[in-house]
Design an enzyme around this catalytic site. Structure first.
Site, short mmCIF file in Angstrom:
data_model
loop_
_atom_site.label_atom_id
_atom_site.label_comp_id
_atom_site.label_asym_id
_atom_site.label_seq_id
_atom_site.Cartn_x
_atom_site.Cartn_y
_atom_site.Cartn_z
N GLY A 55 -20.58 -50.99 -35.81
CA GLY A 55 -19.49 -50.57 -36.96
C GLY A 55 -18.79 -52.03 -37.56
O GLY A 55 -19.31 -52.85 -37.34
N ASN A 56 -17.74 -51.74 -37.98
CA ASN A 56 -17.18 -52.83 -38.60
C ASN A 56 -16.21 -53.77 -37.69
O ASN A 56 -15.70 -53.13 -36.41
CB ASN A 56 -16.24 -52.46 -39.79
CG ASN A 56 -14.89 -51.50 -39.37
OD1 ASN A 56 -14.21 -52.02 -38.68
ND2 ASN A 56 -14.99 -50.10 -39.57
N GLU A 60 -22.24 -54.35 -32.44
CA GLU A 60 -23.20 -54.77 -33.48
C GLU A 60 -22.51 -54.51 -34.69
O GLU A 60 -22.19 -53.45 -35.14
CB GLU A 60 -24.23 -53.31 -33.31
CG GLU A 60 -25.10 -53.74 -32.19
CD GLU A 60 -26.29 -54.80 -32.31
OE1 GLU A 60 -26.25 -55.49 -33.17
OE2 GLU A 60 -26.79 -54.97 -31.30
N CYS A 115 -26.41 -53.31 -42.86
CA CYS A 115 -25.90 -54.37 -42.09
C CYS A 115 -26.41 -55.50 -42.40
O CYS A 115 -25.59 -56.65 -42.48
CB CYS A 115 -25.52 -54.06 -40.59
SG CYS A 115 -27.18 -53.96 -39.73
N VAL A 123 -12.63 -52.20 -36.12
CA VAL A 123 -12.60 -51.09 -35.15
C VAL A 123 -13.13 -51.83 -34.01
O VAL A 123 -12.84 -51.49 -32.77
CB VAL A 123 -13.41 -49.83 -35.61
CG1 VAL A 123 -13.71 -48.78 -34.44
CG2 VAL A 123 -12.69 -49.24 -36.79
P1 NAD Z 1 -17.76 -45.95 -39.09
O1 NAD Z 1 -16.42 -45.67 -40.06
O2 NAD Z 1 -18.98 -44.89 -38.95
O3 NAD Z 1 -17.18 -46.29 -37.44
C1 NAD Z 1 -18.20 -46.62 -36.45
C2 NAD Z 1 -17.55 -45.93 -35.45
O4 NAD Z 1 -16.22 -46.35 -35.04
C3 NAD Z 1 -17.65 -44.31 -35.46
O5 NAD Z 1 -18.31 -43.66 -34.42
C4 NAD Z 1 -16.21 -43.94 -35.66
O6 NAD Z 1 -16.04 -42.78 -35.15
C5 NAD Z 1 -15.46 -44.99 -34.89
N1 NAD Z 1 -14.11 -45.30 -35.44
C6 NAD Z 1 -13.59 -45.39 -36.64
N2 NAD Z 1 -12.33 -45.78 -36.81
C7 NAD Z 1 -12.01 -45.89 -35.21
C8 NAD Z 1 -10.83 -46.13 -34.79
N3 NAD Z 1 -9.65 -46.39 -35.61
N4 NAD Z 1 -10.79 -46.10 -33.32
C9 NAD Z 1 -11.70 -45.93 -32.67
N5 NAD Z 1 -12.91 -45.66 -33.25
C10 NAD Z 1 -13.18 -45.81 -34.51
O7 NAD Z 1 -18.60 -46.96 -39.56
P2 NAD Z 1 -18.31 -48.27 -40.31
O8 NAD Z 1 -17.41 -49.33 -39.39
O9 NAD Z 1 -17.91 -48.07 -41.71
O10 NAD Z 1 -19.69 -49.14 -40.37
C11 NAD Z 1 -20.02 -49.99 -41.28
C12 NAD Z 1 -20.21 -51.26 -40.46
O11 NAD Z 1 -21.00 -51.17 -39.48
C13 NAD Z 1 -20.39 -52.38 -41.44
O12 NAD Z 1 -19.92 -53.54 -41.16
C14 NAD Z 1 -21.76 -52.82 -41.04
O13 NAD Z 1 -22.26 -54.14 -41.34
C15 NAD Z 1 -21.83 -52.53 -39.49
N6 NAD Z 1 -23.14 -52.16 -38.93
C16 NAD Z 1 -23.77 -53.00 -38.29
C17 NAD Z 1 -24.97 -52.64 -37.70
C18 NAD Z 1 -25.75 -53.43 -36.64
O14 NAD Z 1 -26.78 -53.07 -36.13
N7 NAD Z 1 -25.11 -54.78 -36.54
C19 NAD Z 1 -25.62 -51.55 -38.13
C20 NAD Z 1 -25.07 -50.76 -38.76
C21 NAD Z 1 -23.83 -50.86 -39.40
#
Ligand code: NAD
Length: 458
Positions: free
Chosen positions: A189-190, A211, A245, A193
């Protein structure tokens, strides 16, 4: 919720402690089941991905279903070899004796997925988790609810229910989940978080894999093959409507090259998605309206190449959009775009581009399009990034022998192939000695003579 989660995790740990995950046969059987899960429900996956992300079936197959199948097959084939203790050289001071590196499972692992590949980002790490002999709590993203529900329904049907559970939910549920003690947290994720995840993990000294993403740059040199470059870039940027990503975040190129490149990318976009991408079955949608609004915010006051910037908030549609020379302090150039907007920035040449990239956070990927061998060498020597590809976009991710993961703010910990197996294993050092009387040199009382001998043999 607190009690419910902690009791669920306790049950997983107790089950793990019985040693059930240790035999390779159990792991192989679970990998077989994982493969069955995706193949037998391919249609349901396609429907869920279409509903949540407007994902075209071909993309759902190549970057979700078939990717999980490949991972399950890969670990099925290699798990025995990966799990085997590896002998290492024993130095003279340890002789007679034997030294091995013995992989052991960690225990209970939490896998948290992001929404852009809602199935694959949960099930691919799961293949590695299984191969290393762990139990897991799977936490899909709440932003893709159809996919999340589908996983919650299918995992108990196909997988060992005592070893793998799904916990659905958003911030509230995840916060409680993260407060539990587990043996590893695998988060995709980002970066915002990620900091929350890491802080929660610190309380129990739980290791994490993060990741993440960031702004993956591209430099297009005048020596490149323009048609091939434009095609690969258009595909890399506009697949999944740019929500990848490792998508090229922005392009650096020279003044002489810029307009030719823009025209070539526009031609490729037209060839792939037609003159109105909104009508194309091959063009995806943005995950939700608030992300559409975020993306449109990036376009305010921007120099948009004609044809771009079209949108329909209700239908979560943003057209493939090229922006020329945005301000470097604008949000567009400060945040990861994660959508179908492609800024092109004019630089003086290769040296200027390298300087530009090096002055910013280390990205997840960095791409160079150039036939110049010296530039190719310098790009890999001078740019630090999670991965790199010369003359293409993220095709490195299909190679299991290449590690996948970020560096610095783009993430920590590497996945894929053996790297994935070792991520979810403890590589235990074991030394076994023979019961033969030792030379007295090792033991007190220490003497000058012993020191002389020790200096000679060590
Ligand atoms: P998302 O909003 O789905 O969040 C990811 C996870 O974090 C979810 O399971 C969500 O429930 C949890 N989450 C969200 N807010 C939270 C909080 N306050 N407290 C605890 N858990 C929380 O996804 P996102 O972050 O918007 O995903 C996009 C990002 O992920 C981009 O930055 C992208 O580059 C990155 N990404 C990386 C990869 C990789 O393999 N490196 C792959 C896909 C996406």
């Amino acid at each position: 919720m607190e009690k419910e989660y902690s009791s669920k995790i306790d049950s997983l740990r107790q089950y793990h402690n019985t040693g059930v995950t240790l035999p390779i046969a159990w792991r192989k059987q679970q990998l077989r089941q994982l493969k069955r899960l995706v193949l037998e429900n391919e249609g349901a996956f396609f429907d869920a991905l279409a509903k949540d992300l407007g994902k075209p079936i071909v993309e759902s197959w190549t970057s979700e279903v078939s990717l999980v199948v490949k991972k399950a097959d890969y670990y099925f084939k290699h798990v025995e070899r990966f799990a085997k203790p590896r002998k290492v050289k024993t130095p003279l001071a340890g002789q007679p004796g034997k030294c091995i590196v013995k992989p052991e499972p960690l225990g209970v692992v939490v896998v948290m997925g992001a929404w852009n590949y809602p199935l694959q980002l949960i099930l691919s790490p799961l293949a590695a988790v299984i191969s290393a002999g762990n139990c897991a709590v799977l936490k899909p993203s709440e932003l893709t609810p159809t996919c999340s529900q589908l996983l919650a329904e299918l995992i108990p049907k196909y997988m060992d229910q005592q070893a793998f559970i799904v916990i659905e939910g958003g911030v509230e549920e995840t916060t409680v989940l993260l407060a539990q003690k587990v043996e590893h947290i695998f988060y995709t994720g980002n970066g915002r978080v990620a900091r929350i995840v890491m802080a929660a993990a610190a309380k129990h000294l739980t290791p994490v894999t993060l990741e993440l993403g960031g702004k993956s740059p591209v430099y297009v040199d005048e020596s490149c093959d323009l048609k091939i470059t434009a095609r690969r870039l258009a595909w890399g940027k506009f697949t999944n409507a740019g929500q990848i990503c490792v998508a090229p975040d922005y392009i650096l190129t020279t003044q002489r090259m810029r307009d030719r490149l823009v025209a070539a990318i526009k031609d490729e976009v037209r060839a792939m998605f037609g003159s109105d991408p909104k009508q194309s079955d091959s063009y995806g949608r943005i995950v939700n309206q608030s992300h559409v609004t975020r993306l449109l915010g990036y376009l305010e006051g921007a120099n948009i190449v004609p044809g771009g910037g079209q949108h329909d908030i209700k239908q979560r549609y943003v057209s493939p959009t090229i922006v020329l020379d945005p301000k470097l302090d604008s949000l567009l150039m400060q945040e990861e775009i994660f959508g179908p907007i492609l800024p092109i920035i004019t630089v003086d040449g290769f040296d200027d581009a390298v300087k530009f990239v090096r002055e910013r956070d280390k990205p997840l990927a960095a791409y160079l399009f150039s036939k110049n061998k010296q530039q190719q060498q310098r790009w890999t020597d001078e740019i630090s990034s999670g991965s790199q590809c010369i003359n293409d976009v993220f095709m490195f991710s299909i190679v299991p022998e290449l590690p996948f993961g970020g560096v610095g703010p783009s993430g920590m910990g590497q996945m894929h192939g053996r790297f994935g197996f070792e991520r979810f294993s403890h590589m235990k050092a074991v030394m076994q000695r023979a019961n033969i009387a030792d030379p007295s040199i090792r033991f007190a009382p220490y003497t000058k003579n012993k020191l002389k001998w020790l200096k000679m043999v060590s």
